[in-house]
Design a protein around this motif. Structure first.
Motif, PDB file in Angstrom:
ATOM      1  N   TRP A  44     -45.971  30.232  49.169  1.00 52.14           N
ATOM      2  CA  TRP A  44     -46.270  31.345  48.045  1.00 52.14           C
ATOM      3  C   TRP A  44     -45.501  30.346  47.012  1.00 52.14           C
ATOM      4  CZ3 TRP A  44     -44.114  32.190  43.442  1.00 52.14           C
ATOM      5  CH2 TRP A  44     -45.320  32.293  42.215  1.00 52.14           C
ATOM      6  N   ALA A  45     -44.606  29.533  46.166  1.00 53.83           N
ATOM      7  CA  ALA A  45     -44.301  28.868  45.429  1.00 53.83           C
ATOM      8  C   ALA A  45     -45.247  27.597  45.635  1.00 53.83           C
ATOM      9  CB  ALA A  45     -43.219  28.776  45.356  1.00 53.83           C
ATOM     10  N   THR A  46     -44.829  26.680  46.505  1.00 61.40           N
ATOM     11  CA  THR A  46     -45.314  25.187  46.386  1.00 61.40           C
ATOM     12  C   THR A  46     -47.171  25.780  47.480  1.00 61.40           C
ATOM     13  OG1 THR A  46     -44.931  25.348  48.966  1.00 61.40           O
ATOM     14  CG2 THR A  46     -43.397  25.089  47.679  1.00 61.40           C
ATOM     15  N   ASP A  48     -49.498  28.516  48.036  1.00 60.48           N
ATOM     16  CA  ASP A  48     -50.499  30.070  46.671  1.00 60.48           C
ATOM     17  C   ASP A  48     -50.050  29.061  45.117  1.00 60.48           C
ATOM     18  OD1 ASP A  48     -50.532  30.409  49.178  1.00 60.48           O
ATOM     19  OD2 ASP A  48     -50.005  32.786  48.939  1.00 60.48           O
ATOM     20  N   ARG A  49     -49.086  29.234  44.447  1.00 60.10           N
ATOM     21  CA  ARG A  49     -48.830  29.134  43.190  1.00 60.10           C
ATOM     22  C   ARG A  49     -49.601  28.420  42.729  1.00 60.10           C
ATOM     23  NH1 ARG A  49     -43.747  28.024  40.251  1.00 60.10           N
ATOM     24  NH2 ARG A  49     -44.038  29.227  37.637  1.00 60.10           N
ATOM     25  N   PRO A  50     -49.789  27.051  42.763  1.00 57.10           N
ATOM     26  CA  PRO A  50     -50.258  25.226  41.683  1.00 57.10           C
ATOM     27  C   PRO A  50     -51.376  26.400  42.304  1.00 57.10           C
ATOM     28  CG  PRO A  50     -49.159  24.996  44.209  1.00 57.10           C
ATOM     29  CD  PRO A  50     -48.969  26.366  43.527  1.00 57.10           C
ATOM     30  N   PHE A  51     -52.838  26.873  43.435  1.00 59.28           N
ATOM     31  CA  PHE A  51     -53.922  26.994  43.126  1.00 59.28           C
ATOM     32  C   PHE A  51     -53.687  28.346  42.887  1.00 59.28           C
ATOM     33  CE2 PHE A  51     -53.471  25.389  47.739  1.00 59.28           C
ATOM     34  CZ  PHE A  51     -54.681  23.683  47.294  1.00 59.28           C
ATOM     35  N   LEU A  52     -52.871  29.200  42.725  1.00 57.73           N
ATOM     36  CA  LEU A  52     -53.636  29.900  41.570  1.00 57.73           C
ATOM     37  C   LEU A  52     -53.710  29.728  39.748  1.00 57.73           C
ATOM     38  CD1 LEU A  52     -52.879  33.814  42.065  1.00 57.73           C
ATOM     39  CD2 LEU A  52     -50.643  32.759  41.418  1.00 57.73           C
ATOM     40  N   HIS A  53     -52.368  28.715  39.726  1.00 56.19           N
ATOM     41  CA  HIS A  53     -52.474  28.200  38.210  1.00 56.19           C
ATOM     42  C   HIS A  53     -54.391  27.461  38.088  1.00 56.19           C
ATOM     43  CE1 HIS A  53     -50.334  26.204  34.980  1.00 56.19           C
ATOM     44  NE2 HIS A  53     -49.502  27.053  35.182  1.00 56.19           N
ATOM     45  N   ARG A  54     -54.384  26.293  38.840  1.00 57.45           N
ATOM     46  CA  ARG A  54     -55.232  26.227  38.862  1.00 57.45           C
ATOM     47  C   ARG A  54     -56.975  26.965  39.008  1.00 57.45           C
ATOM     48  NH1 ARG A  54     -54.492  21.264  43.595  1.00 57.45           N
ATOM     49  NH2 ARG A  54     -56.975  20.767  43.167  1.00 57.45           N
ATOM     50  N   ALA A  55     -56.997  28.272  39.915  1.00 62.95           N
ATOM     51  CA  ALA A  55     -58.072  28.825  39.528  1.00 62.95           C
ATOM     52  C   ALA A  55     -57.897  29.281  38.017  1.00 62.95           C
ATOM     53  CB  ALA A  55     -58.004  29.977  40.866  1.00 62.95           C
ATOM     54  N   PRO A 184     -44.881  21.901  42.612  1.00 61.44           N
ATOM     55  CA  PRO A 184     -44.720  20.980  42.779  1.00 61.44           C
ATOM     56  C   PRO A 184     -46.473  20.071  42.260  1.00 61.44           C
ATOM     57  CG  PRO A 184     -45.724  21.973  44.719  1.00 61.44           C
ATOM     58  CD  PRO A 184     -45.111  23.308  43.490  1.00 61.44           C
ATOM     59  N   GLU A 185     -45.704  19.002  42.268  1.00 56.29           N
ATOM     60  CA  GLU A 185     -47.708  18.491  41.770  1.00 56.29           C
ATOM     61  C   GLU A 185     -48.612  18.534  42.878  1.00 56.29           C
ATOM     62  OE1 GLU A 185     -48.072  15.345  39.053  1.00 56.29           O
ATOM     63  OE2 GLU A 185     -46.480  16.748  38.530  1.00 56.29           O
ATOM     64  N   PRO A 187     -49.992  20.955  46.328  1.00 57.20           N
ATOM     65  CA  PRO A 187     -49.322  21.889  47.029  1.00 57.20           C
ATOM     66  C   PRO A 187     -49.683  21.841  49.083  1.00 57.20           C
ATOM     67  CG  PRO A 187     -51.635  22.007  45.912  1.00 57.20           C
ATOM     68  CD  PRO A 187     -51.263  20.696  45.531  1.00 57.20           C
ATOM     69  N   PHE A 188     -48.216  22.384  48.908  1.00 60.51           N
ATOM     70  CA  PHE A 188     -47.852  21.725  50.231  1.00 60.51           C
ATOM     71  C   PHE A 188     -47.198  23.157  50.948  1.00 60.51           C
ATOM     72  CE2 PHE A 188     -42.742  21.580  50.198  1.00 60.51           C
ATOM     73  CZ  PHE A 188     -42.375  21.637  48.862  1.00 60.51           C
ATOM     74  N   ALA A 189     -46.900  23.198  52.171  1.00 62.08           N
ATOM     75  CA  ALA A 189     -46.452  24.099  53.155  1.00 62.08           C
ATOM     76  C   ALA A 189     -45.387  24.467  53.315  1.00 62.08           C
ATOM     77  CB  ALA A 189     -47.130  26.038  52.896  1.00 62.08           C
ATOM     78  N   PHE A 190     -44.462  24.750  54.081  1.00 59.97           N
ATOM     79  CA  PHE A 190     -43.726  24.733  55.116  1.00 59.97           C
ATOM     80  C   PHE A 190     -42.600  25.732  55.715  1.00 59.97           C
ATOM     81  CE2 PHE A 190     -40.332  22.939  57.403  1.00 59.97           C
ATOM     82  CZ  PHE A 190     -40.807  22.278  58.947  1.00 59.97           C
ATOM     83  N   THR A 191     -43.799  26.475  56.759  1.00 58.78           N
ATOM     84  CA  THR A 191     -43.365  27.687  57.065  1.00 58.78           C
ATOM     85  C   THR A 191     -43.637  27.793  58.952  1.00 58.78           C
ATOM     86  OG1 THR A 191     -44.919  29.001  56.937  1.00 58.78           O
ATOM     87  CG2 THR A 191     -43.194  29.280  55.118  1.00 58.78           C
ATOM     88  N   PRO A 192     -42.903  26.988  58.910  1.00 58.52           N
ATOM     89  CA  PRO A 192     -43.722  26.471  60.715  1.00 58.52           C
ATOM     90  C   PRO A 192     -43.702  28.247  61.690  1.00 58.52           C
ATOM     91  CG  PRO A 192     -41.378  25.149  60.385  1.00 58.52           C
ATOM     92  CD  PRO A 192     -42.136  26.038  58.674  1.00 58.52           C
ATOM     93  N   ALA A 193     -42.078  28.499  61.888  1.00 53.86           N
ATOM     94  CA  ALA A 193     -41.701  29.793  62.663  1.00 53.86           C
ATOM     95  C   ALA A 193     -42.646  30.879  62.498  1.00 53.86           C
ATOM     96  CB  ALA A 193     -40.488  30.128  62.554  1.00 53.86           C
ATOM     97  N   ALA A 194     -42.983  31.142  60.614  1.00 51.91           N
ATOM     98  CA  ALA A 194     -44.257  31.752  60.512  1.00 51.91           C
ATOM     99  C   ALA A 194     -45.920  31.418  61.518  1.00 51.91           C
ATOM    100  CB  ALA A 194     -43.809  32.602  59.444  1.00 51.91           C
ATOM    101  N   GLU A 195     -46.372  29.986  61.519  1.00 51.91           N
ATOM    102  CA  GLU A 195     -47.671  29.804  61.484  1.00 51.91           C
ATOM    103  C   GLU A 195     -47.421  29.715  62.803  1.00 51.91           C
ATOM    104  OE1 GLU A 195     -48.794  26.211  58.879  1.00 51.91           O
ATOM    105  OE2 GLU A 195     -47.762  26.302  57.530  1.00 51.91           O
ATOM    106  N   ILE A 196     -46.312  29.302  63.918  1.00 53.06           N
ATOM    107  CA  ILE A 196     -46.670  29.190  64.836  1.00 53.06           C
ATOM    108  C   ILE A 196     -47.266  30.845  65.026  1.00 53.06           C
ATOM    109  CG2 ILE A 196     -45.090  28.867  67.416  1.00 53.06           C
ATOM    110  CD1 ILE A 196     -43.776  26.405  65.888  1.00 53.06           C
ATOM    111  N   ALA A 197     -45.647  31.540  64.915  1.00 50.04           N
ATOM    112  CA  ALA A 197     -46.479  32.810  65.076  1.00 50.04           C
ATOM    113  C   ALA A 197     -47.723  33.600  64.869  1.00 50.04           C
ATOM    114  CB  ALA A 197     -45.353  34.152  64.507  1.00 50.04           C
TER     115      ALA A 197
END
Lengths: 211, 207
Positions: A44-46, A48-55, A184-185, A187-197
């Motif tokens: 979310w913070a890295t 969703d949040r930047p996209f939310l802001h830009r939208a 962050p300048e 956007p990125f996401a890093f939740t590998p366990a959740a993504e693999i799930a």
């Protein structure tokens, strides 16, 4: 806006939790809380949040469509990508019926195949249209992530309903911490366990949830 | 007819687990196809995609016209409190297969308290069966009372499960205040034509 009974389809998504439970990786309150923390901090913070802001500050539908494309290419797991689109479209549908300002032009672009309606973009459009300030939009969006996970965990019998409320209270500190940080300048996401799930969820037997 | 609204009509099919909702859908699909009704189906399987897969493999309908919508362990919510994901699926089907006349929404197996929101469907039917107990109509569940059409399925089983079918029908009619009750055997198709007649007249306006 963050009310869980607002009809926008959020109850059908577990964002990986259903499979993490089925695989025995998340099996109690501490596991759910760790999952929620990682979703808040590293997705979310890295992302969703930047996209939310830009939208919320976009000048036109073309810009929104561009944000949708970025979310689309950044989201690797199919059910996360489709989940984001379905949840976004559902939120926009509800606000289309309520005639929230800014929604109809965006929905027209979606109907024409020119925009995708990803959730953070949709939230930015809708809540800005409701007259909310950006810090309010961000707080509601972060809360929706935590509340959605808490509810999914209750329905997966990982938490009791009171435990879920107490977890949400405990997560307020985490929400506050990410909200005061600078996004962050890029956007990125890093939740590998959740993504693999979520990837495993596509062909798994556990199918109460859409992801 | 001039009073026919634009877009596809949406018809809900609800009812307890095992009452025969999917069997009913399998019986109505070829009947609608024969009368030229352009159809798509949404299933709200509760735990798996089994009902959707069964319909897709049935050979009765283009598998692309069958979509499963997950209910997040809340079979009531997805058809009543928050039907937005079903509305979204219906809209996607309409965009893809335009023009459609009818979208059937099969609820996940549920209990007697389930009802469809009229924000989701134009008309809905509730399927119970004799083997579930002859006393179901007497219990006056919201599904039995409020549905546009009540279907009592598995009529052939009545003598085997000790149910007085005539009494069950009479009690259903009494609690429903004149709204239709239809008796079916979805294994053989008995009674299904009457359902098609009701939907054609009350929903599709094209009898």
């Amino acid at each position: 806006m963050g009310d869980s009974s607002f009809p926008s389809g959020g109850f059908a998504f577990s964002w990986g939790l259903e499979t993490l439970k089925a695989d025995g990786i998340v099996c109690d309150r501490s596991g759910v809380e760790a999952f929620a923390r990682s979703q808040l901090r590293w997705r979310w913070a890295t992302a969703d949040r930047p996209f939310l802001h830009r939208a919320a500050t976009a000048s036109d539908v073309v810009e929104l469509a561009g944000l949708d494309c970025e979310v689309e290419v950044m989201t690797l797991a199919r059910e996360l990508r489709e989940g984001s689109r379905r949840a976004g479209r559902s939120l926009l549908r509800a606000h289309g019926s309520m005639e929230t300002p800014g929604v109809s032009a965006y929905r027209s672009a979606m109907a024409d195949g020119n925009a995708l309606g990803h959730l953070p973009v949709a939230q930015g459009v809708v809540w800005k249209g409701m007259g909310m300030a950006i810090d309010e939009i961000e707080a509601v969006s972060a809360y929706a992530v935590a509340a959605g996970i808490a509810q999914a965990a209750v329905r997966l019998a990982l938490l009791g309903p009171l435990d879920a409320q107490s977890m949400l209270s405990a997560l307020r500190e985490d929400m506050e911490a990410v909200l005061v940080e600078k996004p962050p300048e890029r956007p990125f996401a890093f939740t590998p366990a959740a993504e693999i799930a979520v990837m495993r969820h596509e062909c798994g037997d556990a199918r109460l949830f859409a992801n | 007819m001039s009073n026919k609204p634009e877009g596809a009509a949406r018809v809900g099919i609800g009812g307890p687990v095992g009452s025969g909702k999917t069997a009913l859908v399998e019986q109505v699909i070829p009947r609608f196809a024969r009368r030229g009704t352009r159809l798509a189906v949404i299933t709200n399987d509760l735990v798996t995609k089994e009902d959707a897969e069964r319909l897709k493999r049935s050979g009765l309908i283009d598998p692309e016209r069958v979509v499963a919508v997950e209910a997040g362990a809340c079979p009531h919510t997805v058809i009543r409190e928050d039907p937005t994901l079903n509305l979204d699926a219906a809209e996607m089907l309409e965009l893809k297969f335009s023009p459609l006349d009818l979208v059937l929404l099969e609820s996940g197996g549920d209990n007697l308290a389930s009802t469809f929101s009229l924000e989701l469907v134009d008309y809905w039917m509730f399927v119970i069966d004799v083997a579930g107990g002859g006393d179901i109509p007497r219990k006056r569940g919201p599904g039995v009372l409020q549905s546009d059409l009540l279907i009592i399925n598995k009529s052939d089983l009545a003598p085997h499960v000790g149910v007085d079918l005539e009494q069950m029908i009479a009690e259903a009619e009494a609690v429903r205040g004149g709204k239709p009750v239809i008796v079916t055997n979805c294994r053989t198709g008995e009674g299904v034509d009457t359902i098609i007649d009701h939907v054609a007249r009350d929903v599709l306006f094209d009898t």
